[in-house]
Motif scaffolding. Sequence first.
Motif, PDB file in Angstrom:
ATOM      1  N   HIS A 516      34.145 -50.078   2.410  1.00  0.00           N
ATOM      2  CA  HIS A 516      34.745 -49.408   1.128  1.00  0.00           C
ATOM      3  C   HIS A 516      35.857 -50.132   0.382  1.00  0.00           C
ATOM      4  CE1 HIS A 516      36.308 -45.240  -0.301  1.00  0.00           C
ATOM      5  NE2 HIS A 516      35.956 -46.095  -1.282  1.00  0.00           N
ATOM      6  N   LEU A 517      35.797 -50.235  -0.878  1.00  0.00           N
ATOM      7  CA  LEU A 517      36.933 -50.939  -1.535  1.00  0.00           C
ATOM      8  C   LEU A 517      37.619 -49.974  -2.230  1.00  0.00           C
ATOM      9  CD1 LEU A 517      34.722 -53.944  -3.238  1.00  0.00           C
ATOM     10  CD2 LEU A 517      36.231 -53.823  -1.462  1.00  0.00           C
ATOM     11  N   ARG A 518      38.814 -49.945  -1.818  1.00  0.00           N
ATOM     12  CA  ARG A 518      39.785 -48.816  -2.312  1.00  0.00           C
ATOM     13  C   ARG A 518      40.842 -49.579  -3.085  1.00  0.00           C
ATOM     14  NH1 ARG A 518      38.645 -47.369   3.327  1.00  0.00           N
ATOM     15  NH2 ARG A 518      37.762 -45.646   3.452  1.00  0.00           N
ATOM     16  N   GLY A 519      41.489 -48.419  -3.759  1.00  0.00           N
ATOM     17  CA  GLY A 519      42.647 -48.626  -4.412  1.00  0.00           C
ATOM     18  C   GLY A 519      42.623 -49.818  -5.813  1.00  0.00           C
ATOM     19  N   SER A 540      35.789 -47.759  -5.123  1.00  0.00           N
ATOM     20  CA  SER A 540      36.582 -46.547  -5.715  1.00  0.00           C
ATOM     21  C   SER A 540      36.645 -46.950  -7.179  1.00  0.00           C
ATOM     22  CB  SER A 540      37.882 -46.546  -5.178  1.00  0.00           C
ATOM     23  OG  SER A 540      38.676 -47.825  -5.616  1.00  0.00           O
ATOM     24  N   SER A 541      36.859 -45.917  -7.850  1.00  0.00           N
ATOM     25  CA  SER A 541      36.965 -45.870  -9.583  1.00  0.00           C
ATOM     26  C   SER A 541      38.020 -46.953 -10.017  1.00  0.00           C
ATOM     27  CB  SER A 541      36.911 -44.519 -10.141  1.00  0.00           C
ATOM     28  OG  SER A 541      37.943 -43.805  -9.699  1.00  0.00           O
ATOM     29  N   GLU A 542      39.257 -46.940  -9.269  1.00  0.00           N
ATOM     30  CA  GLU A 542      40.223 -47.659  -9.597  1.00  0.00           C
ATOM     31  C   GLU A 542      40.287 -49.205  -9.213  1.00  0.00           C
ATOM     32  OE1 GLU A 542      40.632 -45.292  -7.013  1.00  0.00           O
ATOM     33  OE2 GLU A 542      41.136 -43.616  -8.251  1.00  0.00           O
ATOM     34  N   PHE A 543      39.177 -49.618  -8.590  1.00  0.00           N
ATOM     35  CA  PHE A 543      39.141 -50.850  -8.114  1.00  0.00           C
ATOM     36  C   PHE A 543      38.983 -52.144  -9.165  1.00  0.00           C
ATOM     37  CE2 PHE A 543      37.158 -54.645  -6.210  1.00  0.00           C
ATOM     38  CZ  PHE A 543      37.916 -55.018  -4.992  1.00  0.00           C
ATOM     39  N   PRO A 565      31.110 -47.559  -9.872  1.00  0.00           N
ATOM     40  CA  PRO A 565      31.989 -46.903 -10.961  1.00  0.00           C
ATOM     41  C   PRO A 565      31.845 -47.074 -12.093  1.00  0.00           C
ATOM     42  CG  PRO A 565      33.258 -48.629  -9.794  1.00  0.00           C
ATOM     43  CD  PRO A 565      31.773 -48.489  -9.142  1.00  0.00           C
ATOM     44  N   GLU A 566      32.016 -46.031 -12.987  1.00  0.00           N
ATOM     45  CA  GLU A 566      32.064 -46.227 -14.488  1.00  0.00           C
ATOM     46  C   GLU A 566      33.110 -47.041 -15.075  1.00  0.00           C
ATOM     47  OE1 GLU A 566      29.736 -45.306 -16.632  1.00  0.00           O
ATOM     48  OE2 GLU A 566      28.505 -44.164 -15.067  1.00  0.00           O
ATOM     49  N   THR A 567      34.147 -47.234 -14.323  1.00  0.00           N
ATOM     50  CA  THR A 567      35.301 -48.203 -14.712  1.00  0.00           C
ATOM     51  C   THR A 567      34.721 -49.695 -14.812  1.00  0.00           C
ATOM     52  OG1 THR A 567      36.064 -48.193 -12.269  1.00  0.00           O
ATOM     53  CG2 THR A 567      37.236 -46.532 -14.028  1.00  0.00           C
ATOM     54  N   ILE A 568      33.538 -49.976 -14.497  1.00  0.00           N
ATOM     55  CA  ILE A 568      33.252 -51.202 -14.312  1.00  0.00           C
ATOM     56  C   ILE A 568      33.270 -51.782 -15.722  1.00  0.00           C
ATOM     57  CG2 ILE A 568      30.864 -51.007 -14.652  1.00  0.00           C
ATOM     58  CD1 ILE A 568      30.380 -53.287 -12.710  1.00  0.00           C
ATOM     59  N   HIS A 585      20.323 -47.000  -8.227  1.00  0.00           N
ATOM     60  CA  HIS A 585      18.927 -46.407  -8.696  1.00  0.00           C
ATOM     61  C   HIS A 585      19.027 -46.716 -10.254  1.00  0.00           C
ATOM     62  CE1 HIS A 585      19.082 -44.785  -4.811  1.00  0.00           C
ATOM     63  NE2 HIS A 585      17.593 -44.493  -5.035  1.00  0.00           N
ATOM     64  N   HIS A 586      20.172 -46.712 -10.712  1.00  0.00           N
ATOM     65  CA  HIS A 586      20.351 -46.630 -12.344  1.00  0.00           C
ATOM     66  C   HIS A 586      21.566 -47.503 -12.930  1.00  0.00           C
ATOM     67  CE1 HIS A 586      23.357 -43.549 -11.498  1.00  0.00           C
ATOM     68  NE2 HIS A 586      23.900 -43.696 -12.471  1.00  0.00           N
ATOM     69  N   LEU A 587      21.407 -47.771 -14.141  1.00  0.00           N
ATOM     70  CA  LEU A 587      22.690 -48.497 -14.761  1.00  0.00           C
ATOM     71  C   LEU A 587      23.658 -47.601 -15.184  1.00  0.00           C
ATOM     72  CD1 LEU A 587      20.513 -51.178 -16.740  1.00  0.00           C
ATOM     73  CD2 LEU A 587      21.401 -51.545 -14.518  1.00  0.00           C
ATOM     74  N   PRO A 588      24.936 -47.663 -14.691  1.00  0.00           N
ATOM     75  CA  PRO A 588      25.824 -46.811 -15.430  1.00  0.00           C
ATOM     76  C   PRO A 588      26.221 -47.201 -16.666  1.00  0.00           C
ATOM     77  CG  PRO A 588      26.873 -48.569 -13.714  1.00  0.00           C
ATOM     78  CD  PRO A 588      25.393 -48.677 -13.843  1.00  0.00           C
ATOM     79  N   MET A 589      26.652 -46.015 -17.349  1.00  0.00           N
ATOM     80  CA  MET A 589      27.069 -46.565 -18.834  1.00  0.00           C
ATOM     81  C   MET A 589      28.041 -47.458 -19.001  1.00  0.00           C
ATOM     82  SD  MET A 589      24.891 -44.640 -20.579  1.00  0.00           S
ATOM     83  CE  MET A 589      25.748 -44.653 -22.131  1.00  0.00           C
ATOM     84  N   GLY A 590      28.878 -47.634 -17.941  1.00  0.00           N
ATOM     85  CA  GLY A 590      29.947 -48.385 -17.632  1.00  0.00           C
ATOM     86  C   GLY A 590      29.531 -49.916 -17.952  1.00  0.00           C
ATOM     87  N   LEU A 591      28.552 -50.116 -17.358  1.00  0.00           N
ATOM     88  CA  LEU A 591      27.680 -51.349 -16.980  1.00  0.00           C
ATOM     89  C   LEU A 591      27.302 -51.767 -18.628  1.00  0.00           C
ATOM     90  CD1 LEU A 591      25.664 -53.040 -14.442  1.00  0.00           C
ATOM     91  CD2 LEU A 591      24.986 -53.130 -16.565  1.00  0.00           C
ATOM     92  N   LEU A 592      26.868 -50.882 -19.070  1.00  0.00           N
ATOM     93  CA  LEU A 592      26.094 -51.330 -20.468  1.00  0.00           C
ATOM     94  C   LEU A 592      27.232 -51.354 -21.735  1.00  0.00           C
ATOM     95  CD1 LEU A 592      23.378 -48.375 -20.381  1.00  0.00           C
ATOM     96  CD2 LEU A 592      23.117 -50.881 -19.868  1.00  0.00           C
ATOM     97  N   GLY A 593      28.514 -51.317 -21.242  1.00  0.00           N
ATOM     98  CA  GLY A 593      29.673 -51.757 -22.061  1.00  0.00           C
ATOM     99  C   GLY A 593      30.124 -52.951 -22.032  1.00  0.00           C
ATOM    100  N   LEU A 594      29.567 -53.761 -20.956  1.00  0.00           N
ATOM    101  CA  LEU A 594      29.995 -55.206 -20.642  1.00  0.00           C
ATOM    102  C   LEU A 594      29.382 -56.150 -21.883  1.00  0.00           C
ATOM    103  CD1 LEU A 594      29.298 -55.235 -16.825  1.00  0.00           C
ATOM    104  CD2 LEU A 594      31.605 -54.829 -17.985  1.00  0.00           C
ATOM    105  N   LYS A 595      30.237 -56.292 -23.044  1.00  0.00           N
ATOM    106  CA  LYS A 595      29.657 -56.943 -24.290  1.00  0.00           C
ATOM    107  C   LYS A 595      29.507 -58.386 -24.098  1.00  0.00           C
ATOM    108  CE  LYS A 595      29.510 -53.024 -26.127  1.00  0.00           C
ATOM    109  NZ  LYS A 595      28.193 -52.180 -26.626  1.00  0.00           N
ATOM    110  N   ASN A 596      30.217 -59.169 -23.060  1.00  0.00           N
ATOM    111  CA  ASN A 596      30.159 -60.495 -22.685  1.00  0.00           C
ATOM    112  C   ASN A 596      29.045 -60.925 -21.610  1.00  0.00           C
ATOM    113  OD1 ASN A 596      32.122 -61.325 -24.661  1.00  0.00           O
ATOM    114  ND2 ASN A 596      33.708 -60.138 -23.652  1.00  0.00           N
TER     115      ASN A 596
END
Length: 908
Positions: A516-519, A540-543, A565-568, A585-596
């Motif tokens: 688990h990657l925390r914090g 975790s979402s903060e990582f 996590p969506e925070t990616i 299983h699926h591509l998170p919406m956050g990943l689809l925002g990685l413009k570079n």
Amino acid sequence: MGNCVSISIPCDSCVNTVSQWHDEKGGYIHNVEKNLTFLETNMEELRARRDDVSRRVTREEDRGLQRLAEIQVWLNRVETIENRANDLLSAKNVELQRLCLCSLCSKSLVSSYRYGKSVFSTLREVEKLKSSVFEMVSEKARTSEVEERPVQRAIVGQETMLEKAWNHLVEDGVGIMGLYGMGGVGKTTLLTQLNNKFSDERCGFDFVIWIVVSKEFQVEKIQEVWKQKDTTEKGVHLYNFLKKKRFVLFLDDLWQKVDLAKAGVPFPTVENRCKVAFTTRSQDVCAHMGVEEPMEVQCLSDNDAFVLFQKKVGPVTLGSDPEIPDIARIVARKCRGLPLALNVIGETMSCKRTIQEWRHAIDVLTSYAIEFSGMEDQILPLLKYSYDNLKEERHKLCLLYCALFPEDYKIQKSKLIDYWICEGLIDGSEDIERAENKGYEIIGSLVRASLLMEDGTNKVCMHDIIREMALWIASDLGQEKEAFIVHAGLWFFKMPKVKNWNIVRRMSLMHNKILHLRGSHECLQLTTLLLQKTELGKISSEFFKSMPKLVVLDLSKNLDLIELPETISELGSLQYLNLSGTAIHHLPMGLLGLKNLIYLDLWDTDILSIAGISKLHKLKVLKLFGHEFLCDFQAVKELETLEHLESLFIRITSFQYVEILRSQRLMSCTQHLEIDNISLETIVPLAIMEKLRSFWIKSWNISEIKMGNICSKRKIVYSLHSPSTPCFSSLSVVKIQDCNRLRELTLLMFASNLRELDVLGAKELKDIINKEKASKGEDSGIVPFPKLILLRLDSLPELNNIHWKPLPFPCLKEIRVTGCPNLRKLPLDSRSGKHGENGLFISYSRKERIEYLEWKDEATKTRFLSSYLIISTQRLSGASQAASSKWMICFLCVFLVVKVSLPVSCFI
């Protein structure tokens, strides 16, 4: 009386004495002008005599004779007297102006007397030298003694290499021999032993010369053996002297090419039977010196390494505690056979006589080896010379990047290059393929510099001590230990403790057990984070919130990782993301925002859909295979909108995927194509797949591979109506397995760059190249398999023909045949395949099979029957799988007996 002066009148004897003195001593002054004239004339004659003798000596030396010692003494005296005469003649005018009274007296009597006397004595010596007569000026040269060089007391494991190098060096056909290897591996020791062998076995050589070249090389180092006035004269004289001699020239520690001609050394040839042997860390230097097959000096085997280590530690220390010998073996293994490390660490441990000290040594060598005594001042600086000698700064940075992997890790070249491109170490902004080519060039240069080691053709690894050097350099020679954090393969269960996250630039935690990657950590400088195979299950979402510069993120082979996590999406700089081998299983919406993002690996995942992937506008490389993924019409359309996509890797596992084969846009950028377990007979558009490098098919129910009627902008190819030039210029690997209806593979004759062909389990396959179908290709001048390196044929019961006539196979190294009872003839003649030490050999499953083969002629039979290999392993499929467990048990038993030295009785 007081004004009278008493005058003493000298007697006759006094007058005679003064007169005699005046005649003898006054003559130096009175005759000085005449003596100067004589001196000048005689000096001219002496110079001419000197020049005549010198020319005569040179002619004799050019014939291989040696000048007499008396001649050298005479020449030295002439040079000395010439300098003295020149000084006297240059003072001539000044001294003559001092004379008066018709040269009977002088204004400076003492000075004129001394000058005149010196002129007189010099004149007499010039006349004496001029009158010397030499019947002989030279004699037959004596064979010089070989200067035996000191060598280490403890030399272990070089006996075989020494014998091989010696035999190679004294061969008549060998002129130049190069020994290469990493720093500290024992090259100089080996060369020293070769030098010293000539003290016992001269082998007809007149001279054995040893020169340490090192980094700041100048040709004068070679010429210093012969004392001449200037570089040009040295070179000419040395050449004329050596061209009539047989010599061995040892050059130790070359860092660049030595121009033998410029130095005045005749190039070693079969005719002059001279030799040059050198050591270097660089294979490039070997090539530049004209050595086609240099000899690698390798690290010691485990047993030899431990023998050397024991000698350095000493019997007293080893016997001071019964546990020390076992721990000593572990410590020695940490040196990975490098003699330099074994010597230094062995000497350090020679005074450690408690078990606790030895355990501490293992802890230090495992956790941070730089802190071990002798590492930072004796071992690493010597190895750093190789790093410093790299010409380009990015080559250095690429080498340091390799230290992120665990000890002994086999690094896949293609993955390493992908990292480099996304990290910006290689410019991939214009063309990925060109960037990849540059990456392979860098890897090649690092291998040739003995900083990386090739493991097969697709992987490299780094020697552990080189890895420690790289970590030391990456941490600014130990000043910033947290800039480059590498805890790979150390069984960590949580993130390491870091004092200052802000200075961390790269971090590798791969091959651990961090569930688990925390914090959140403020990693403002972090650019690479490697977390593959860490048994990671949750992030975790903060990582990812404070990693603004992160460009490389590898989360592959974490089988329990099911979501991100969506925070990616906050990783705005991210260019490389590897999710292969995860359960996502699926591509998170956050990943689809990685413009570079330019590199996305979804190979072997549980991905169900790639909906939205068209938002990754900069994507250039996509590896796509999900066990449940449906590649329908909509998915194909989304992929086609990726305008910058250059490299597509895809596996087709059901008929739904066939839609992608109809997309010319996607097929034109496909580099790797796998077709697995499809019953539908379809057409693969190979003619337009110009980037296709590897093509794998398995359990495909087809009788032939069809490329169909394909029309592209540049060419039209109708099925197998043979093109005049090869089609698949990039295709290098073809693997075919369990395609039981397949009857021939004639299409492959047009794959001009094919390097590896594996055909396993095709029950109806009769021909690799069918004569009737290939006739048109033959007419156009195409010769099949010009670059094939490996041909593997397994479980092909009906195969009776590879090709109907012998092929040159100029690059072929191995033919491996198993389970092909009807293959009675191989398309070979005595000239086929690679020749030499690493030439073509044939592996067969049974001895009688190869002995019953039909050969083109006796020469072909003699060549290949003398070097064939019988293989006992076989491909296990179907019914044979039942026996596989017994075979594996036997294999493991043998492995344990050999590697772990367990008694055989343990398995009985």
